[in-house]
Scaffold this active site. Structure first.
Site, short mmCIF file in Angstrom:
data_model
loop_
_atom_site.label_atom_id
_atom_site.label_comp_id
_atom_site.label_asym_id
_atom_site.label_seq_id
_atom_site.Cartn_x
_atom_site.Cartn_y
_atom_site.Cartn_z
CG ASP A 39 -30.86 -9.13 0.27
OD1 ASP A 39 -31.09 -9.38 1.63
OD2 ASP A 39 -30.33 -8.09 0.03
CB ILE A 40 -32.60 -4.19 -1.25
CG1 ILE A 40 -32.89 -2.98 -2.09
CG2 ILE A 40 -31.44 -3.86 -0.18
CD1 ILE A 40 -33.26 -1.79 -1.20
CB VAL A 63 -32.74 -6.06 9.56
CG1 VAL A 63 -34.12 -5.77 9.60
CG2 VAL A 63 -32.14 -5.46 8.26
CG HIS A 105 -33.37 -11.24 8.16
ND1 HIS A 105 -33.42 -10.28 9.33
CD2 HIS A 105 -32.20 -11.20 7.77
CE1 HIS A 105 -32.29 -10.01 9.33
NE2 HIS A 105 -31.50 -10.36 8.29
#
Ligand code: AMP
Length: 125
Positions: A39-40, A106, A110
């Site tokens: 994850d960013i 998003v 996920h």
């Protein structure tokens, strides 16, 4: 902004672009069914996202429309990644946000894998 998970799949979403190789990611694992990447904006020492290769908005869409092989492959990939990260013995958390109340951002399914420290109670109040 949270997304409405009842809307059709938008192939311009950021994870679709990651799957097409249009934007970079820090890959942890990839197979026929799934891609896992860091994850960013990590919320735990280990925070990995696992996404199916198929175009599914959220868990509801996936559970209703994906083939048995896709569901099996994706589920096994999540387990494999958590195991390979060494998270089974200390423990870990899986989370899949779906839609507005869950604040899904998003619109491609996920599953978050969180671990690497005691994570505390499940829900923020
Ligand atoms: P959710 O709120 O469940 O939809 O979570 C979306 C997650 O995607 C957040 O934890 C973001 O930090 C993460 N995210 C957004 N863009 C990227 C990206 N380009 N690479 C990795 N993670 C991302």
């Amino acid at each position: 902004m949270p997304i409405d998970a009842t809307q059709p799949y938008d192939d311009q979403n950021i994870f679709a672009k990651i799957l097409r190789g249009e934007i970079p990611n820090r890959t942890v694992y990839e197979d026929e069914w799934a891609l896992a990447f860091h994850d960013i904006n990590p919320q735990a020492p280990e925070h990995v996202l696992v996404i199916p290769k198929g175009a599914y908005v959220c868990w509801d869409d996936f559970s209703a429309k994906a083939s048995d092989a896709e569901i099996a492959g994706f589920t096994r990939a999540i387990g494999h990644v958590a195991r390979e990260l060494g998270l089974l013995e200390p423990g870990y958390r899986l989370l899949a946000n779906a839609g507005l109340d869950a604040h899904q951002e998003v619109p491609h399914l996920h599953v978050h894998i969180f671990g690497g420290k005691p994570l505390g109670p499940m829900l923020a109040r």
